[in-house]
Design an enzyme around this catalytic site. Structure first.
Site: not given
Length: 405
Positions: A86, A150, A153, A193-194
Site C-alpha cells: 500500500s 477473493f 482464491t 478500501s483498496n
C-alpha cells in the site's frame, strides 16, 4: 493485504544482525541503538529477516537482521528490493495532486465525470463520490480484498498456489467490490478500501491517456532517480537484488511457511503493485514532505487528515498516513503489506528524518516498535516468539484477510 506501520532507514555503516547475533555492530553513539534492538527483536519474534535504512542529520544508517533465504541462510541486505504494497498509494495520490495543480482535474470532480458508468448500481452512484473521497477512503466503496471468495482464491494457501500467476484487470477488481453494498454513504465515515485506489489509477489513465505506471515513472521515479523502484504490471519476478518473501498463507502464526516471492501483482494494481527499496522510499517521502513533488497548496491538501475512530493519535490524508508517536514526534508516510512482505516508510514533518524498512514475512513482528525506536529511542519490550504483529498505529483494526495491500 495487511497495512502495517514499520520503519526503515538509509544506508551507511551500520549493523548487520543475523539470527546468530550481531555481525558488524555500529557504535552505540550513532543514535540508532534502540532501532537496532527493535530490528533484532523482530527476528527473535519470528520474522525471517529485516532490512532497514534511516536518514537523519547524522547521515544514512542501515541495519539488517535475519536471513533473506531460509533455504540457503543468505542474510538480508540493505540493497534488497521488495514489494511495498500500500505504499503504492502515496505514489498514486501524488500523481493525482500534480494533475490537480496542472488544472487537469479537480479533487472534487465526481468519479462519474472521469469513469462514466463504472461505479453504478447495487447502491452505488459514482456521481456522488469524489476523487478526494477515493484518496482519503471516505467513498464508502467496499474493499475488494475483504471479499471472502477473493481471499480464498488469492490469499489462502490452496487458492494462492493455484492462482498466483493469474492476471486480473482493474475492472475485475472493481466488480468484486461492487457486488457488495456500500459500506456507508459517501463522505459520512471512513473505511480503508483498496478499491478506492484501483479507481484512482483508472482516473489517472482517463485524464492523461497513459497508464498510471507511466505517469508515476515520469513524474516521480525519474525526477528523483529512484533506481530501485518499479511497477511490474503483470511480471511475477522481483527485479534486481532481493530476498525471498515468506507467508503462512493463512491468518495464523504457526504452520508451514511458503515462499511467495513470485506472484502476478495485477491483483494489487494501483493499490499496491510498486517494488522499491529502503533508500528510494526514504528519498521519496523526504522529497514529498519537503515540497519537492507538490506545490504548497496540494501538499496541504494531501496532509488534510480524516480522524479515525479508535485511533486518537493518527489520521489519514490523501494517500498519506499521519501519526503522533508516544514521544510527541509527528510522522507522515504509509505502510504496506502484500504476500510475504510487510513494509513501512515514514518521515518527520520537515522531511529531514526518515526510515523505511521491510519484514520478509507477513505473520509476525512488531513494526510499530521499530518506528517508536527510531524516532523516540524506545527500547522494544520482550514478546513471545510466536506473537502476532502488534497493532501498527493507524490500520491496526483491519485483519480480515491474511494479507493486506
Amino acid at each position: 493485504m495487511r497495512v502495517r506501520t514499520a520503519l526503515v532507514g538509509a544506508i551507511v555503516a551500520g549493523a548487520a544482525v543475523t539470527q546468530a547475533g550481531v555481525a558488524a555492530a555500529a557504535p552505540a553513539r550513532d543514535g540508532h541503538t534502540a532501532t537496532r534492538e527493535a530490528v533484532r527483536a523482530a527476528v527473535h519474534d519470528g520474522v525471517p529477516g529485516v532490512t532497514a535504512t534511516a536518514v537523519d542529520r547524522r547521515g544514512r544508517w542501515s541495519a539488517t537482521a535475519g536471513v533473506g533465504d531460509l533455504r540457503t541462510g543468505t542474510p538480508r541486505s540493505s540493497a534488497d528490493r521488495y514489494r511495498v504494497g500500500s505504499i503504492t498509494k502515496t505514489f498514486v495520490s501524488t500523481v493525482l495532486l500534480q494533475l490537480e495543480a496542472e488544472k487537469r482535474l479537480s479533487l472534487d470532480d465526481s468519479v462519474e465525470t472521469w469513469l462514466p458508468g463504472v461505479v453504478r448500481g447495487n447502491g452505488y452512484d459514482g456521481s456522488k463520490i469524489t476523487v478526494r473521497q477515493l484518496l482519503n477512503h471516505t467513498s464508502g466503496i467496499f474493499n475488494y480484498t475483504a471479499d471472502d471468495d477473493f481471499v480464498a482464491t488469492h490469499f489462502a494457501r490452496d487458492g494462492f498456489l493455484r492462482h498466483r500467476y493469474d492476471t486480473l484487470t482493474p475492472g475485475q477488481l472493481v466488480a468484486v467490490a461492487l457486488a457488495h453494498k456500500p459500506d456507508f454513504a459517501p463522505g459520512t465515515s471512513w473505511n480503508y478500501s483498496n478499491t478506492n485506489y484501483v479507481l484512482a489509477g483508472m482516473v489517472i489513465e482517463k485524464v492523461t491517456g497513459r497508464s498510471y505506471a507511466a505517469e508515476i515513472r515520469d513524474r516521480i521515479i525519474k525526477p528523483l532517480n529512484l533506481h530501485a523502484t518499479s511497477l511490474p504490471g503483470t511480471r511475477s519476478a522481483v527485479p534486481g537484488p532481493h530476498s525471498r518473501a515468506y507467508s503462512k498463507l493463512a491468518d495464523t502464526t504457526t504452520g508451514p511457511t511458503y515462499d511467495v516471492t513470485a506472484l502476478n501483482p495485477s491483483m494489487a494494481s494501483s493499490a499496491g503493485e510498486v517494488i522499491s527499496d529502503n533508500a528510494d522510499l526514504d528519498r521519496f517521502y523526504g522529497a514529498l514532505l519537503r515540497g519537492g513533488l507538490l506545490p504548497r497548496e496540494q501538499l496541504k491538501e494531501m496532509k488534510s487528515i480524516v480522524r479515525i475512530d479508535g485511533i486518537p493519535n493518527g489520521g489519514y490524508g490523501l494517500g498519506l498516513l499521519e501519526q503522533t508517536l508516544s514521544c510527541g514526534v509527528r510522522i507522515w508516510g504509509h505502510d504496506g503489506g502484500i504476500h510475504g512482505s510487510s513494509s513501512v516508510a515514514v518521515t518527520t514533518e520537515d522531511g529531514r528524518h526518515s526510515i523505511a524498512f521491510n519484514f520478509n514475512g507477513d505473520w509476525t513482528g512488531n513494526a510499530e516498535a521499530v518506528v517508536e525506536a527510531e524516532f523516540c529511542g524506545t527500547r522494544p519490550a520482550a514478546a513471545p516468539r510466536s506473537a502476532a504483529p502488534a497493532p501498527a498505529g493507524l490500520l491496526a483494526d483491519r485483519r480480515e484477510s491474511p494479507d493486506r495491500l
